[in-house]
Motif scaffolding. Sequence first.
Motif, PDB file in Angstrom:
ATOM      1  N   LEU A 177       0.835  -1.266   0.190  1.00 31.21           N
ATOM      2  CA  LEU A 177      -0.069   0.097   0.199  1.00 31.21           C
ATOM      3  C   LEU A 177       0.872   1.213  -0.070  1.00 31.21           C
ATOM      4  O   LEU A 177       0.347   2.239  -0.509  1.00 31.21           O
ATOM      5  CB  LEU A 177      -0.968  -0.072   1.188  1.00 31.21           C
ATOM      6  N   VAL A 178       1.776   1.160   0.734  1.00 32.83           N
ATOM      7  CA  VAL A 178       3.032   2.558   0.506  1.00 32.83           C
ATOM      8  C   VAL A 178       3.275   2.667  -0.876  1.00 32.83           C
ATOM      9  O   VAL A 178       3.422   3.825  -1.334  1.00 32.83           O
ATOM     10  CB  VAL A 178       4.266   2.190   1.435  1.00 32.83           C
ATOM     11  N   LEU A 179       3.768   1.590  -1.316  1.00 25.79           N
ATOM     12  CA  LEU A 179       4.161   1.668  -2.862  1.00 25.79           C
ATOM     13  C   LEU A 179       3.072   2.150  -3.817  1.00 25.79           C
ATOM     14  O   LEU A 179       3.069   3.083  -4.585  1.00 25.79           O
ATOM     15  CB  LEU A 179       4.756   0.428  -3.295  1.00 25.79           C
ATOM     16  N   LEU A 180       1.814   1.754  -3.557  1.00 30.07           N
ATOM     17  CA  LEU A 180       0.756   2.268  -4.378  1.00 30.07           C
ATOM     18  C   LEU A 180       0.464   3.622  -4.055  1.00 30.07           C
ATOM     19  O   LEU A 180       0.117   4.407  -5.102  1.00 30.07           O
ATOM     20  CB  LEU A 180      -0.321   1.270  -4.033  1.00 30.07           C
ATOM     21  N   CYS A 184       0.675   6.479  -6.854  1.00 37.18           N
ATOM     22  CA  CYS A 184      -0.870   7.405  -7.027  1.00 37.18           C
ATOM     23  C   CYS A 184      -0.327   8.774  -6.858  1.00 37.18           C
ATOM     24  O   CYS A 184      -0.831   9.540  -7.745  1.00 37.18           O
ATOM     25  CB  CYS A 184      -1.813   6.830  -6.214  1.00 37.18           C
ATOM     26  N   LEU A 185       0.193   9.105  -5.845  1.00 34.21           N
ATOM     27  CA  LEU A 185       0.523  10.439  -5.589  1.00 34.21           C
ATOM     28  C   LEU A 185       1.397  11.256  -6.821  1.00 34.21           C
ATOM     29  O   LEU A 185       1.071  12.313  -7.371  1.00 34.21           O
ATOM     30  CB  LEU A 185       1.280  10.905  -4.307  1.00 34.21           C
ATOM     31  N   LEU A 186       2.335  10.509  -7.070  1.00 39.41           N
ATOM     32  CA  LEU A 186       3.175  10.900  -8.296  1.00 39.41           C
ATOM     33  C   LEU A 186       2.488  11.034  -9.536  1.00 39.41           C
ATOM     34  O   LEU A 186       2.546  12.123 -10.186  1.00 39.41           O
ATOM     35  CB  LEU A 186       4.275  10.126  -8.554  1.00 39.41           C
ATOM     36  N   GLY A 187       1.473   9.985  -9.809  1.00 39.00           N
ATOM     37  CA  GLY A 187       0.851  10.153 -11.012  1.00 39.00           C
ATOM     38  C   GLY A 187      -0.198  11.320 -10.960  1.00 39.00           C
ATOM     39  O   GLY A 187      -0.456  12.006 -11.942  1.00 39.00           O
ATOM     40  N   ALA A 188      -0.763  11.559  -9.758  1.00 35.89           N
ATOM     41  CA  ALA A 188      -1.914  12.387  -9.692  1.00 35.89           C
ATOM     42  C   ALA A 188      -1.072  13.618  -9.747  1.00 35.89           C
ATOM     43  O   ALA A 188      -1.784  14.587 -10.351  1.00 35.89           O
ATOM     44  CB  ALA A 188      -2.328  12.455  -8.223  1.00 35.89           C
ATOM     45  N   MET A 189       0.060  14.124  -9.186  1.00 34.95           N
ATOM     46  CA  MET A 189       0.512  15.382  -9.374  1.00 34.95           C
ATOM     47  C   MET A 189       0.960  15.523 -10.746  1.00 34.95           C
ATOM     48  O   MET A 189       0.745  16.770 -11.335  1.00 34.95           O
ATOM     49  CB  MET A 189       2.003  15.421  -8.571  1.00 34.95           C
ATOM     50  N   ARG A 190       1.368  14.649 -11.553  1.00 32.99           N
ATOM     51  CA  ARG A 190       1.765  15.000 -12.984  1.00 32.99           C
ATOM     52  C   ARG A 190       0.581  15.125 -13.731  1.00 32.99           C
ATOM     53  O   ARG A 190       0.554  15.926 -14.658  1.00 32.99           O
ATOM     54  CB  ARG A 190       2.840  13.922 -13.600  1.00 32.99           C
ATOM     55  N   LEU A 218      -8.114   6.275  -2.205  1.00 34.95           N
ATOM     56  CA  LEU A 218      -8.198   5.028  -1.639  1.00 34.95           C
ATOM     57  C   LEU A 218      -7.250   4.445  -1.221  1.00 34.95           C
ATOM     58  O   LEU A 218      -7.259   3.677  -0.102  1.00 34.95           O
ATOM     59  CB  LEU A 218      -8.944   4.069  -2.906  1.00 34.95           C
ATOM     60  N   SER A 219      -5.996   4.555  -1.907  1.00 37.13           N
ATOM     61  CA  SER A 219      -4.760   3.845  -1.271  1.00 37.13           C
ATOM     62  C   SER A 219      -4.425   4.324   0.242  1.00 37.13           C
ATOM     63  O   SER A 219      -3.854   3.782   1.180  1.00 37.13           O
ATOM     64  CB  SER A 219      -3.609   3.887  -2.316  1.00 37.13           C
ATOM     65  N   MET A 220      -4.769   5.620   0.073  1.00 40.98           N
ATOM     66  CA  MET A 220      -4.440   6.164   1.807  1.00 40.98           C
ATOM     67  C   MET A 220      -5.560   5.690   2.832  1.00 40.98           C
ATOM     68  O   MET A 220      -5.107   5.270   4.019  1.00 40.98           O
ATOM     69  CB  MET A 220      -4.450   7.892   1.707  1.00 40.98           C
ATOM     70  N   MET A 221      -6.811   5.360   2.169  1.00 38.33           N
ATOM     71  CA  MET A 221      -7.728   5.075   3.366  1.00 38.33           C
ATOM     72  C   MET A 221      -7.305   3.512   3.562  1.00 38.33           C
ATOM     73  O   MET A 221      -7.405   3.294   4.825  1.00 38.33           O
ATOM     74  CB  MET A 221      -9.028   5.007   2.702  1.00 38.33           C
ATOM     75  N   LEU A 222      -6.924   2.803   2.800  1.00 38.41           N
ATOM     76  CA  LEU A 222      -6.346   1.248   2.848  1.00 38.41           C
ATOM     77  C   LEU A 222      -5.310   1.272   3.799  1.00 38.41           C
ATOM     78  O   LEU A 222      -5.136   0.565   4.570  1.00 38.41           O
ATOM     79  CB  LEU A 222      -6.112   0.441   1.588  1.00 38.41           C
ATOM     80  N   MET A 223      -4.077   2.373   3.599  1.00 42.58           N
ATOM     81  CA  MET A 223      -3.210   2.397   4.311  1.00 42.58           C
ATOM     82  C   MET A 223      -3.582   2.550   5.924  1.00 42.58           C
ATOM     83  O   MET A 223      -2.973   2.075   6.904  1.00 42.58           O
ATOM     84  CB  MET A 223      -2.247   3.380   4.084  1.00 42.58           C
ATOM     85  N   PHE A 224      -4.531   3.564   5.947  1.00 42.71           N
ATOM     86  CA  PHE A 224      -5.081   4.026   7.353  1.00 42.71           C
ATOM     87  C   PHE A 224      -5.665   2.786   8.162  1.00 42.71           C
ATOM     88  O   PHE A 224      -5.245   2.534   9.309  1.00 42.71           O
ATOM     89  CB  PHE A 224      -5.962   4.974   7.305  1.00 42.71           C
ATOM     90  N   TYR A 225      -6.079   1.860   7.558  1.00 41.99           N
ATOM     91  CA  TYR A 225      -6.789   0.665   8.141  1.00 41.99           C
ATOM     92  C   TYR A 225      -5.925  -0.452   8.077  1.00 41.99           C
ATOM     93  O   TYR A 225      -6.305  -1.587   8.667  1.00 41.99           O
ATOM     94  CB  TYR A 225      -7.996   0.038   7.127  1.00 41.99           C
ATOM     95  N   THR A 226      -4.558  -0.226   7.703  1.00 37.94           N
ATOM     96  CA  THR A 226      -3.621  -1.381   7.806  1.00 37.94           C
ATOM     97  C   THR A 226      -2.968  -1.080   9.152  1.00 37.94           C
ATOM     98  O   THR A 226      -2.643  -1.838   9.906  1.00 37.94           O
ATOM     99  CB  THR A 226      -2.809  -1.366   6.848  1.00 37.94           C
ATOM    100  N   LEU A 257      -6.927  13.380   0.642  1.00 35.80           N
ATOM    101  CA  LEU A 257      -6.560  13.088   2.092  1.00 35.80           C
ATOM    102  C   LEU A 257      -7.844  13.194   2.984  1.00 35.80           C
ATOM    103  O   LEU A 257      -8.110  12.481   4.064  1.00 35.80           O
ATOM    104  CB  LEU A 257      -5.328  13.889   2.594  1.00 35.80           C
ATOM    105  N   GLY A 258      -8.669  14.299   2.798  1.00 37.74           N
ATOM    106  CA  GLY A 258      -9.787  14.440   3.458  1.00 37.74           C
ATOM    107  C   GLY A 258     -10.977  13.346   3.429  1.00 37.74           C
ATOM    108  O   GLY A 258     -11.410  12.904   4.375  1.00 37.74           O
ATOM    109  N   ALA A 259     -10.848  12.914   2.047  1.00 39.20           N
ATOM    110  CA  ALA A 259     -12.069  11.776   1.864  1.00 39.20           C
ATOM    111  C   ALA A 259     -11.326  10.538   2.457  1.00 39.20           C
ATOM    112  O   ALA A 259     -12.177   9.693   3.160  1.00 39.20           O
ATOM    113  CB  ALA A 259     -11.967  11.587   0.581  1.00 39.20           C
ATOM    114  N   ALA A 260     -10.043  10.291   2.430  1.00 39.43           N
ATOM    115  CA  ALA A 260      -9.364   8.907   3.122  1.00 39.43           C
ATOM    116  C   ALA A 260      -9.615   9.240   4.686  1.00 39.43           C
ATOM    117  O   ALA A 260     -10.099   8.139   5.214  1.00 39.43           O
ATOM    118  CB  ALA A 260      -8.110   8.932   2.775  1.00 39.43           C
TER     119      ALA A 260
END
Length: 532
Positions: A177-180, A184-190, A218-226, A257-260
């Motif tokens: 999830l960290v790699l995901l 995702c953040l790098l892709g979103a920024m670009r 979504l990946s951040m939310m899953l990280m929080f729940y991990t 981040l707020g949604a997560a």
Amino acid sequence: MVSSRSITAVKKRLQILLIVCLLVGIVLRCTNAAHKVYWHDEVYTTIRVLGHSSETIERNVLSQPVISASELQALQQFPEQRRWRDTWSALARHPEHPPLFYLLERLWVGVFSPSVASFRALAVVFGLALLPLTYWSCRQLWQDRWAGYIATCLMTLSPVQLLYAQEARAYSLWACLVLLANGCLLGAMRSSSRYSSSAVVVRSPRIVMLRHWGLYSLSMMLMFYTTLLSVLVVAAHSLYVLISGSRQHWQRYALALGAASVMFIPWMFVIVNNRAKLDSVTEWTSFRQPLGQLVKFWGLHLSSAVIDLGLPLESLYTYLVPSVVLIALLLALWQLLMVVPPTTMAFCILTLMVPALGLILPDLINGGQLSVSTRYFIPSLLMVILILAGWLRQLVLSDRGVYRLWGQGILALLLTVGLVSGTLSAASFTWWNKNVSYHNNTMGEMIRQTDSPVVIAELDGTGLGNMISLSYEVTPNTDFVLFKPGTVPDIPTGYSDYFVAYASGELLDAIASQTGQSTVLAGGDYPLWRLE
């Protein structure tokens, strides 16, 4: 012309190397996974996933004057009524561990039935999923597939990732999830930059941008729940967006981040309602460790990304090898600073340093030992691999022959020490990550050599988990006498050999006084004594 042919030859060798490393990595992750010490924390993974209450189990165990190893292992099976609400109740009583991995384990063992092999198999699956995620995340970071190939080769043989791919805990899932999230953040920024810079707003770039930010959320939310330690990754990402992004980036990041965070509110209620329990089970992190000891652990954390020979803490290895790895990492960062965009280097440095400093600084300021646990450094250790891969890509595909030779030599060295480390740990029945249960395999081997043994132990803080762990290492008919700390039960008669495990000096004296027999170490330096 010669240089072009040489680079083409290097690329072909990289492709072959990737295939070989993937095959070796798969084999190492599956080797001996069911036979290694099923240690204290993994025992409690099973207890909670199956919906047991550790307090109820302890009461049942203490109510029996003698309990066999097979009866202890029966506590690692489903109760008569398989109810999801029991699993949820067990998880809610331990708010320090968010429920995602445990719920996935519940689904998994519901299909395959509970066993050491099935509980660890899910971690192996995530350990294998880490490999394509490494390639994809590296492509997002360096925008180069050859860097992705090198990173994947290094990750397949990364000793620390091999260890946690064989442990029934959430850390192999967290690594994925960290790699995901990073990718995702790098892709979103670009995608946001491309969308914002477009003279004409068209539908396709907007959809791509929204998809990237949605996947990141979504990946951040899953990280929080991990794991709750995901807040350290959030801190690194927030600083990166603040430094490298525009106002539009800040706004979109805040929304994602707020949604997560909103989706994590249910578990926040669990944490608030069980705050006393959370404080109790994390109290161990406040115990003070000498600074010199902490520094040794920090060095071993770093070097475990590429080499881990399992040598004792007080060996020359502890002083020499982490220093060499640190020098290589600093050299990689320095050379990359000269050839890659500043925003890319900002991401590398922040995601490497912020999670690590978030563990180290509290221990330096307030005292404590949170930073002694290698598993908590997984976000930083993942970035060590990606940074080394970016550096090695610059070397092995350089136009200058001497750089190509250096790059290939360093890559070969890293893969060799990784292979040696992985082979040693895969073949071993125990390793340093077994923590308080490290010696259980050796102790079990000693106990198995006797005809009719009984094991005497008190159930202190780690007693129940350790004794269930030890029950996997002895014959099923081995008996245990378990009791509360501060009390000594009547020692039963009729056994050929009497062992005392994990005992204090006071307990040994009390048993010797009751039985009239002296207690001696069973052998070696592990915590097992024998009545003579």
